[in-house]
Design a protein around this motif. Sequence first.
Motif, short mmCIF file in Angstrom:
data_model
loop_
_atom_site.label_atom_id
_atom_site.label_comp_id
_atom_site.label_asym_id
_atom_site.label_seq_id
_atom_site.Cartn_x
_atom_site.Cartn_y
_atom_site.Cartn_z
N CYS A 242 0.86 -1.19 0.00
CA CYS A 242 0.00 0.00 0.00
C CYS A 242 0.90 1.24 0.00
CB CYS A 242 -0.91 -0.02 1.23
SG CYS A 242 -1.94 1.44 1.43
N ARG A 243 0.72 2.10 -0.97
CA ARG A 243 1.62 3.25 -1.14
C ARG A 243 0.93 4.56 -0.76
NH1 ARG A 243 6.29 2.97 -4.28
NH2 ARG A 243 6.89 0.83 -4.81
N VAL A 244 1.64 5.37 0.02
CA VAL A 244 1.14 6.69 0.39
C VAL A 244 2.26 7.71 0.18
CG1 VAL A 244 -0.56 5.87 2.06
CG2 VAL A 244 1.76 6.36 2.81
N PRO A 245 1.95 8.92 -0.22
CA PRO A 245 2.99 9.93 -0.48
C PRO A 245 3.72 10.34 0.79
CG PRO A 245 0.80 10.91 -0.62
CD PRO A 245 0.59 9.43 -0.52
N GLU A 246 4.94 10.76 0.60
CA GLU A 246 5.80 11.15 1.72
C GLU A 246 5.16 12.23 2.58
OE1 GLU A 246 10.39 12.79 2.43
OE2 GLU A 246 9.54 12.65 0.39
N GLU A 247 4.38 13.14 1.98
CA GLU A 247 3.79 14.23 2.76
C GLU A 247 2.69 13.76 3.71
OE1 GLU A 247 2.04 14.65 -1.52
OE2 GLU A 247 3.97 14.14 -0.58
N ASN A 248 2.30 12.49 3.61
CA ASN A 248 1.31 11.93 4.53
C ASN A 248 1.94 11.37 5.80
OD1 ASN A 248 -0.37 12.47 2.38
ND2 ASN A 248 -1.53 10.58 2.57
N ALA A 249 3.25 11.42 5.89
CA ALA A 249 3.94 10.89 7.07
C ALA A 249 4.31 12.03 8.03
CB ALA A 249 5.20 10.14 6.66
N PHE A 250 4.34 11.70 9.31
CA PHE A 250 4.77 12.68 10.32
C PHE A 250 5.28 11.95 11.54
CE2 PHE A 250 0.37 11.77 11.32
CZ PHE A 250 0.27 11.86 12.70
N ALA A 251 5.86 12.71 12.45
CA ALA A 251 6.46 12.15 13.67
C ALA A 251 7.43 11.01 13.34
CB ALA A 251 5.36 11.65 14.63
N ILE A 252 8.27 11.24 12.36
CA ILE A 252 9.22 10.21 11.92
C ILE A 252 10.17 9.87 13.06
CG2 ILE A 252 10.93 9.56 10.21
CD1 ILE A 252 8.11 10.07 9.09
N GLY A 253 10.19 8.62 13.46
CA GLY A 253 11.03 8.17 14.57
C GLY A 253 10.46 8.47 15.94
N ASN A 254 9.30 9.12 15.99
CA ASN A 254 8.67 9.46 17.27
C ASN A 254 7.26 8.89 17.41
OD1 ASN A 254 10.73 11.00 18.59
ND2 ASN A 254 10.31 12.68 17.17
N GLY A 255 6.99 7.81 16.70
CA GLY A 255 5.68 7.18 16.81
C GLY A 255 5.38 6.71 18.21
N ASP A 256 6.43 6.38 18.97
CA ASP A 256 6.24 5.97 20.36
C ASP A 256 5.66 7.10 21.20
OD1 ASP A 256 8.78 7.19 19.79
OD2 ASP A 256 9.41 6.72 21.83
N LEU A 257 6.16 8.33 20.95
CA LEU A 257 5.65 9.49 21.69
C LEU A 257 4.21 9.80 21.29
CD1 LEU A 257 8.73 11.89 21.66
CD2 LEU A 257 7.99 10.33 23.48
N VAL A 258 3.87 9.54 20.03
CA VAL A 258 2.49 9.73 19.57
C VAL A 258 1.56 8.79 20.32
CG1 VAL A 258 0.92 9.49 17.61
CG2 VAL A 258 3.17 10.57 17.29
N ILE A 259 1.95 7.52 20.42
CA ILE A 259 1.12 6.55 21.14
C ILE A 259 0.93 6.98 22.58
CG2 ILE A 259 0.99 4.17 21.96
CD1 ILE A 259 2.53 3.35 19.42
N SER A 260 2.02 7.33 23.25
CA SER A 260 1.95 7.72 24.66
C SER A 260 1.06 8.95 24.86
CB SER A 260 3.35 8.00 25.21
OG SER A 260 4.12 6.83 25.25
N LYS A 261 1.21 9.93 23.98
CA LYS A 261 0.47 11.17 24.17
C LYS A 261 -1.00 11.02 23.76
CE LYS A 261 0.99 16.15 23.76
NZ LYS A 261 1.93 17.25 23.45
#
Length: 431
Positions: A242-261
């Motif tokens: 499944c392909r999504v454009p680069e501009e649809n990504a965020f919090a690169i390397g910080n997905g753990d902080l996203v889950i916690s918050k």
Amino acid sequence: MAIDFTLTREQKELQKTAREFSRDLLAPVALKADAESDPQRAFAMMKPVYAEAYKLGFAFGFLPEEYGGSGATNLDVQIISEEICAVDPGFGCILLVNGLALMPLMWFGSEEQKKKWFTEATSDPTGEYIAGYNVSEANGTANFDHPGTHSAGLQMTAEFDKSAGEYVLNGSKFWPSSSGGWDLKGANVNMFIVRSDRNKGGKEGLSCVLVPRGTPGMEFKPPIDKVGHRTNQNNWIEFDNCRVPEENAFAIGNGDLVISKAFTWSGPVAGIAAVGVARSALEWTMDWSKTYTAAGDKAIINYQAVGYMLADIQMRIEASRYLCWKAAHYLDMYQEEGQAFGAMAKVFACELLFDTVFKCMQVTGTNSLNKEYPLERYLREAVVLPIYDAGTIGMQRRKIWGVMADPDYDINAFRDCKPVPFKKSMEGWGL
């Protein structure tokens, strides 16, 4: 005095609107949907009610006014959520998941991403726009921040194809809410926590991607058939390149902080959902105890055993409500940074709920098992709340533990409303 539990005029109006919506529009449909055997049909039955909630600002009101939201505070969300969940916490979860999916953009997204996705979410003329939040996987989610690489923690991958400027998603998600959308062809947008670097652990290798409805390579299986939260959809999703454009990504390397918050933001909301269910159980049991005589010469409320039990229930519900309000107030002060305290509200209120409903059933006696009465439904909902939304014994307690174990932690910070910065070193305790 700064401490005041009196609602403002605006909050009282908000409460009244939410209560009338829940009583007049939500309740009749939720009861029918709860009895529906097909989980997807049950979820789809809620769409007209959801559209009305959307018009009232309940679906995305937590977003800032500049993006089309109403700028509702966390305390405002508490007031709305208790009234809705007193009638149906499954529907409350549908609204909650919109926040879990999009609030991370508030904290980690770019201005361009906020404008695009927030404006889209708040400007749907049909009122049917819905977002999905996707973390859970079949092997569990509690160890998302495990220091191991691809063989541990979350395993859905998103590999970056530099030549195409796209992320390629493979793997699966199991249990996420609302992701399949009203027709099981996808929510309007799905936010996924993915492993963007196979060679790094959960504190460095996780990121977020937004996947719009209709993106090829994403297959939705029939929703999970659950004991409670029957009006809420939980999915099994499989990905094949499944392909999504680069501009649809965020919090690169910080997905753990996203889950916690994200689960910090939702903690007091899940807690107040438990308060709503407990409140309804107590209200019904109080009415029962004032009229039911159990073949005696007076209503059972006149007996000490019943009176003491009901008094205990009332006290615990009030304590839970004000803990949730305090946690929401704290999150309003510090832009949803209060990881231990949001978790405390979730754990305390949700674990108290099951005991509350069971005590109401003990007061009612054998009649509580009769589906003609609502206590059996409240019990089914009470089973769900301590388990969903990051649970209570895995991710939530471990988060509290990690914060408290930090050398700089101030044990009186929550009492005094002092900031407690959350650090990656606080994650992963007890793995």
